[in-house]
Design a protein around this motif. Structure first.
Motif, PDB file in Angstrom:
ATOM      1  N   SER A 243       0.858  -1.193   0.000  1.00  0.00           N
ATOM      2  CA  SER A 243       0.000   0.000   0.000  1.00  0.00           C
ATOM      3  C   SER A 243       0.893   1.242   0.000  1.00  0.00           C
ATOM      4  O   SER A 243       2.118   1.140   0.052  1.00  0.00           O
ATOM      5  N   GLN A 244       0.275   2.419  -0.031  1.00  0.00           N
ATOM      6  CA  GLN A 244       1.037   3.677  -0.075  1.00  0.00           C
ATOM      7  C   GLN A 244       1.780   3.925   1.241  1.00  0.00           C
ATOM      8  O   GLN A 244       1.359   3.472   2.305  1.00  0.00           O
ATOM      9  N   PRO A 245       2.889   4.660   1.163  1.00  0.00           N
ATOM     10  CA  PRO A 245       3.599   5.044   2.391  1.00  0.00           C
ATOM     11  C   PRO A 245       2.845   6.179   3.094  1.00  0.00           C
ATOM     12  O   PRO A 245       2.183   6.989   2.453  1.00  0.00           O
ATOM     13  N   LEU A 246       2.945   6.229   4.418  1.00  0.00           N
ATOM     14  CA  LEU A 246       2.231   7.249   5.212  1.00  0.00           C
ATOM     15  C   LEU A 246       3.086   8.498   5.360  1.00  0.00           C
ATOM     16  O   LEU A 246       3.566   8.840   6.447  1.00  0.00           O
ATOM     17  N   VAL A 247       3.252   9.199   4.256  1.00  0.00           N
ATOM     18  CA  VAL A 247       4.115  10.379   4.187  1.00  0.00           C
ATOM     19  C   VAL A 247       3.441  11.594   4.815  1.00  0.00           C
ATOM     20  O   VAL A 247       4.041  12.324   5.622  1.00  0.00           O
ATOM     21  N   ALA A 285      -2.452  11.045  -5.927  1.00  0.00           N
ATOM     22  CA  ALA A 285      -1.408  10.631  -4.984  1.00  0.00           C
ATOM     23  C   ALA A 285      -0.996  11.809  -4.100  1.00  0.00           C
ATOM     24  O   ALA A 285      -0.801  11.655  -2.887  1.00  0.00           O
ATOM     25  N   VAL A 286      -0.894  12.992  -4.717  1.00  0.00           N
ATOM     26  CA  VAL A 286      -0.544  14.206  -3.959  1.00  0.00           C
ATOM     27  C   VAL A 286      -1.682  14.543  -2.990  1.00  0.00           C
ATOM     28  O   VAL A 286      -1.444  14.867  -1.823  1.00  0.00           O
ATOM     29  N   ALA A 287      -2.933  14.425  -3.486  1.00  0.00           N
ATOM     30  CA  ALA A 287      -4.099  14.736  -2.648  1.00  0.00           C
ATOM     31  C   ALA A 287      -4.185  13.797  -1.447  1.00  0.00           C
ATOM     32  O   ALA A 287      -4.640  14.194  -0.364  1.00  0.00           O
ATOM     33  N   ASN A 288      -3.720  12.557  -1.628  1.00  0.00           N
ATOM     34  CA  ASN A 288      -3.774  11.582  -0.529  1.00  0.00           C
ATOM     35  C   ASN A 288      -2.858  11.963   0.635  1.00  0.00           C
ATOM     36  O   ASN A 288      -3.010  11.455   1.747  1.00  0.00           O
ATOM     37  N   LYS A 289      -1.904  12.861   0.375  1.00  0.00           N
ATOM     38  CA  LYS A 289      -1.038  13.336   1.467  1.00  0.00           C
ATOM     39  C   LYS A 289      -1.877  14.020   2.543  1.00  0.00           C
ATOM     40  O   LYS A 289      -1.549  13.959   3.732  1.00  0.00           O
ATOM     41  N   THR A 291      -4.643  13.192   3.673  1.00  0.00           N
ATOM     42  CA  THR A 291      -5.265  12.213   4.585  1.00  0.00           C
ATOM     43  C   THR A 291      -4.218  11.277   5.186  1.00  0.00           C
ATOM     44  O   THR A 291      -4.540  10.182   5.662  1.00  0.00           O
ATOM     45  N   GLY A 292      -2.965  11.692   5.109  1.00  0.00           N
ATOM     46  CA  GLY A 292      -1.897  10.933   5.752  1.00  0.00           C
ATOM     47  C   GLY A 292      -1.158   9.971   4.857  1.00  0.00           C
ATOM     48  O   GLY A 292      -0.209   9.314   5.277  1.00  0.00           O
ATOM     49  N   GLY A 293      -1.571   9.868   3.606  1.00  0.00           N
ATOM     50  CA  GLY A 293      -0.926   8.953   2.665  1.00  0.00           C
ATOM     51  C   GLY A 293       0.191   9.620   1.886  1.00  0.00           C
ATOM     52  O   GLY A 293       0.874  10.514   2.383  1.00  0.00           O
ATOM     53  N   GLY A 294       0.344   9.190   0.614  1.00  0.00           N
ATOM     54  CA  GLY A 294       1.360   9.820  -0.225  1.00  0.00           C
ATOM     55  C   GLY A 294       2.083   8.832  -1.113  1.00  0.00           C
ATOM     56  O   GLY A 294       1.549   7.779  -1.453  1.00  0.00           O
ATOM     57  N   TYR A 295       3.323   9.179  -1.472  1.00  0.00           N
ATOM     58  CA  TYR A 295       4.105   8.352  -2.390  1.00  0.00           C
ATOM     59  C   TYR A 295       5.591   8.473  -2.046  1.00  0.00           C
ATOM     60  O   TYR A 295       5.995   9.317  -1.230  1.00  0.00           O
ATOM     61  N   GLU A 296       6.389   7.627  -2.684  1.00  0.00           N
ATOM     62  CA  GLU A 296       7.825   7.582  -2.404  1.00  0.00           C
ATOM     63  C   GLU A 296       8.533   8.700  -3.176  1.00  0.00           C
ATOM     64  O   GLU A 296       8.593   8.668  -4.405  1.00  0.00           O
ATOM     65  N   SER A 297       9.071   9.672  -2.457  1.00  0.00           N
ATOM     66  CA  SER A 297       9.737  10.803  -3.117  1.00  0.00           C
ATOM     67  C   SER A 297      11.189  10.459  -3.453  1.00  0.00           C
ATOM     68  O   SER A 297      11.803   9.595  -2.820  1.00  0.00           O
ATOM     69  N   ASP A 298      11.745  11.170  -4.427  1.00  0.00           N
ATOM     70  CA  ASP A 298      13.154  10.962  -4.830  1.00  0.00           C
ATOM     71  C   ASP A 298      14.110  11.267  -3.671  1.00  0.00           C
ATOM     72  O   ASP A 298      15.157  10.638  -3.523  1.00  0.00           O
ATOM     73  N   ASP A 299      13.752  12.252  -2.849  1.00  0.00           N
ATOM     74  CA  ASP A 299      14.634  12.654  -1.743  1.00  0.00           C
ATOM     75  C   ASP A 299      14.863  11.500  -0.761  1.00  0.00           C
ATOM     76  O   ASP A 299      15.973  11.271  -0.296  1.00  0.00           O
ATOM     77  N   VAL A 373       4.541  -2.462  -6.798  1.00  0.00           N
ATOM     78  CA  VAL A 373       3.256  -1.914  -7.260  1.00  0.00           C
ATOM     79  C   VAL A 373       2.396  -1.549  -6.056  1.00  0.00           C
ATOM     80  O   VAL A 373       2.282  -2.332  -5.109  1.00  0.00           O
ATOM     81  N   HIS A 374       1.815  -0.362  -6.091  1.00  0.00           N
ATOM     82  CA  HIS A 374       0.805  -0.026  -5.077  1.00  0.00           C
ATOM     83  C   HIS A 374      -0.158   1.035  -5.607  1.00  0.00           C
ATOM     84  O   HIS A 374       0.082   1.678  -6.629  1.00  0.00           O
ATOM     85  N   CYS A 375      -1.283   1.167  -4.918  1.00  0.00           N
ATOM     86  CA  CYS A 375      -2.230   2.264  -5.199  1.00  0.00           C
ATOM     87  C   CYS A 375      -2.382   2.993  -3.866  1.00  0.00           C
ATOM     88  O   CYS A 375      -1.386   3.448  -3.311  1.00  0.00           O
ATOM     89  N   SER A 376      -3.590   3.067  -3.328  1.00  0.00           N
ATOM     90  CA  SER A 376      -3.747   3.682  -2.000  1.00  0.00           C
ATOM     91  C   SER A 376      -3.604   2.614  -0.917  1.00  0.00           C
ATOM     92  O   SER A 376      -2.667   2.638  -0.137  1.00  0.00           O
ATOM     93  N   ASP A 377      -4.548   1.667  -0.923  1.00  0.00           N
ATOM     94  CA  ASP A 377      -4.504   0.617   0.101  1.00  0.00           C
ATOM     95  C   ASP A 377      -3.965  -0.707  -0.420  1.00  0.00           C
ATOM     96  O   ASP A 377      -3.761  -1.642   0.364  1.00  0.00           O
ATOM     97  N   GLY A 378      -3.786  -0.820  -1.726  1.00  0.00           N
ATOM     98  CA  GLY A 378      -3.154  -2.015  -2.277  1.00  0.00           C
ATOM     99  C   GLY A 378      -4.065  -3.216  -2.432  1.00  0.00           C
ATOM    100  O   GLY A 378      -3.597  -4.345  -2.466  1.00  0.00           O
ATOM    101  N   TRP A 379      -5.395  -2.955  -2.529  1.00  0.00           N
ATOM    102  CA  TRP A 379      -6.289  -4.119  -2.696  1.00  0.00           C
ATOM    103  C   TRP A 379      -7.218  -3.994  -3.904  1.00  0.00           C
ATOM    104  O   TRP A 379      -8.023  -4.880  -4.152  1.00  0.00           O
ATOM    105  N   ASP A 380      -7.123  -2.901  -4.668  1.00  0.00           N
ATOM    106  CA  ASP A 380      -7.953  -2.747  -5.866  1.00  0.00           C
ATOM    107  C   ASP A 380      -7.096  -2.696  -7.142  1.00  0.00           C
ATOM    108  O   ASP A 380      -6.878  -3.710  -7.791  1.00  0.00           O
ATOM    109  N   ARG A 381      -6.599  -1.502  -7.468  1.00  0.00           N
ATOM    110  CA  ARG A 381      -5.774  -1.349  -8.675  1.00  0.00           C
ATOM    111  C   ARG A 381      -4.499  -2.187  -8.592  1.00  0.00           C
ATOM    112  O   ARG A 381      -4.024  -2.715  -9.603  1.00  0.00           O
TER     113      ARG A 381
END
Length: 604
Positions: A243-247, A285-289, A291-299, A373-381
């Motif tokens: 699932s997505q990282p909690l960024v 993915a940006v909007a999910n930040k 609500t506590g979610g997000g994505y893996e940044s290059d930094d 591979v992930h989406c938001s929670d990792g159980w659909d897409r």
């Protein structure tokens, strides 16, 4: 050899079907019976109604309601119409008209179904006939709202094959060559304490300890840590899902998560970066930040490369399918068909899912990089992408049992929320969690089978029966949201598996053109020019639309299977008669030819 007779749950329209003989799908089809019944199925009520057929106008009939199905038989001499609708297919029941309604057939019930059709029945206004039927239908179509069990827990069907034994995770990972020096099997989730929506058995990097996994789980949505789905047999690159990282908005980091992804990257000694495919559009993915979610940044993830696949969320897919239903049922507007289909965006979504899966498969097949591979929670897409990529890469999953294992593994055991997405036995048809994610996956598989007609052991009917029983609640296969919930409900002990039905009658679901090719990777063309609407599924209820006819060779193959079944049955009867004659004292000398009548064959 199994019968090739067609069950009531198949791809062609049920509108003009007459009752068939007893078939091997477990349904009693005795012509003298008013309604076919499964073992454990009981008749609740029957009532005379007018079925408002959208194709042939009003038809007088008798409707029978059991604890499993709604069954209508025409009472008119010039109509052989039969409707056979599992109650699990019903999404919504509404009353039509009021006590003061005066128009002909304006008082009755409107029934919305999950399988691309609606039903309308007119009833007499006197005697509470509508109220009784409405209450009984509501009670048995939505048993969870009335403290009743789903029919799967009452079904007493017996098959000669146990479908629950099809998938054994240890055996499947062993088939992939796991565990090995870089990947191990862990039972950290044995009691579902690490992640309650993951399976009990997980495959993780050998260098990651169970304590490492616990720390990583705190930084992944729903504790769904990156775990292995598939490993390439030669180059050892892997497909990992999570699932997505909690960024969050503050851009939080987690050194354990960053290190863990680096360990995954190094398992096949690759020098290049780990490829991360985020199924979402980047905006989401940006909007999910927020609500506590997000994505893996290059930094934070220096040794990873991130790509967004632009696949929309469950709400967009739900609305898209609603639009498809609007244009295919009850009427298809031929003059504006192409523009209407385009306006649904359904094939556009199919294209994006297939395109994403192709990218995953190609990256792994090239040996250049492992893929996460992930989406938001990792159980659909996520499930769509991993399972389709595995289907493209591994020919085992293109066999009947291999595909069943793929569904059990990537969808059922890894927690696709079937109960929430389908709404089994639940009356809340407006639930925002409902979405056709699994249907979309099966549609993508069908698109692939059209482009590679010899690559799959199974036929179209196999895919359709899976979708029909996704809704029917006849089997326990798709019930509940995750493995832990199924274990609590003892699903494998108390219900029958859909794979029992299919695997006890495999010939019916086989593709006669199948050619087994072990190392062939499939790359479907995911352009709009090569994708088409699956008419035999989405428009099967409309008798005016010509169904996509099976190949003449395939049709002849099915005819020969039926003929063979008849000969086997006749041979069994003759053998019984013969043994009975042999047990009687002989009255006169007889030759074998007297005892065994000549059977003519028509194969030549």
């Amino acid at each position: 050899m199994a019968s090739a007779s067609t069950s009531k749950y198949n791809s062609h329209s049920l509108e003009n079907e007459s009752i068939k003989r007893t078939s091997r799908d477990g349904v009693n089809r005795d012509l003298t019976e008013a309604v076919p019944r499964l073992p454990g199925e009981t008749l609740i009520t029957d009532k005379e109604v007018i079925y408002i057929c959208p194709f042939n106008g009003p038809i007088k009939g008798r409707v029978y309601i059991t604890n499993y199905r709604l069954y209508l038989r025409s009472l008119e001499t010039d109509s052989a119409l039969i409707l056979d609708v599992p109650l699990g297919v019903i999404s919504r029941i509404e009353k039509m008209g009021g006590a003061t309604s005066r128009g002909e057939n304006s008082y009755g019930l409107d029934i919305t179904c999950k399988d691309m059709r609606n039903l309308r029945f007119a009833l007499k206004q006197e005697g509470h006939s509508r109220r009784d039927m409405f209450e009984i239908l509501t009670r048995y179509a939505f048993p969870l709202a009335h403290s009743l069990p789903l029919f799967a827990f009452l079904n007493e069907e017996k098959f000669n094959v146990d479908g629950w034994t099809v998938y054994n995770p240890v055996e499947e990972y062993r088939r992939q060559g796991l565990p090995n020096h870089h990947w191990r099997i862990t039972f950290i989730n044995k009691c579902y304490e690490l992640c309650d929506t993951y399976p009990a058995l997980l495959v993780v990097p050998y260098r990651a300890s169970d304590d490492d996994l616990r720390r990583v789980a705190t930084f992944r949505s729903r504790n769904r840590i990156p775990v292995l789905s598939w490993i390439h047999p030669e180059n050892k690159t892997v497909i990992v899902r999570c699932s997505q990282p909690l960024v969050g908005m503050s851009g939080k980091r987690n050194k354990d998560d960053e290190k863990y992804l680096d360990v995954i990257r190094e398992t096949n000694k690759q020098i290049s970066k780990l490829t991360i495919y985020d199924a979402r559009p980047s905006v989401n993915a940006v909007a999910n930040k927020a609500t506590g979610g997000g994505y893996e940044s290059d930094d934070a993830y220096h040794n990873a490369e991130l790509f967004f696949l632009d696949i929309h969320n469950i709400h967009v897919m739900r609305e898209s399918l609603k639009k498809v239903k609007d244009i295919v049922y009850p009427n298809v507007e031929e003059s504006h068909w192409l523009s209407s289909l385009e306006s649904t965006h359904w094939l556009e979504h199919i294209k994006l899912v297939l395109t994403g899966a192709i990218q995953v498969a190609d990256k792994v097949a090239s040996g250049k990089s492992s893929v996460l591979v992930h989406c938001s929670d990792g159980w659909d897409r996520t499930a769509q992408l991993t399972s389709l990529a595995m289907l493209m890469l591994d020919s085992f999953y293109r066999s009947i049992e291999g595909f069943e294992i793929l569904v059990q593994k990537e969808w059922i055991s890894f927690g696709h929320k079937f109960a929430s997405r389908i709404g089994h036995g639940d009356k809340n048809h407006t639930d925002a969690d409902r979405s056709p994610i699994f249907l979309q996956f099966i549609d993508c598989v069908w698109q692939m089978s059209k482009q590679f007609p010899t690559a799959f052991e199974f036929n179209e009917q196999f895919l359709i029966i899976i979708l029909d029983h996704l809704y029917s609640c006849r089997f326990g296969t798709f019930l509940f949201n995750c493995e832990s919930a199924r274990e609590r409900q003892k699903v494998t002990e108390r219900t029958v598996s859909l794979w029992s039905l299919i695997n006890s009658n495999k010939e019916k679901f086989k593709n006669p053109f199948y050619t087994k090719e072990i190392h062939r990777v499939l790359y479907p063309v995911a352009s709009m020019r090569h994708l088409e609407l699956w008419v035999n599924y989405y428009i099967r209820w409309n008798p005016r639309i010509k169904q996509q006819q099976p190949n003449p060779v395939e049709q002849r193959y099915m005819e020969l299977l039926t003929l063979l079944d008849e000969y086997i049955k006749r041979l069994e009867e003759l053998q019984l008669a013969n043994s009975a004659q042999l047990s009687d004292p002989p009255t006169s000398p007889s030759s074998p030819s007297h005892m065994m009548p000549h059977v003519q064959t028509h194969f030549l």
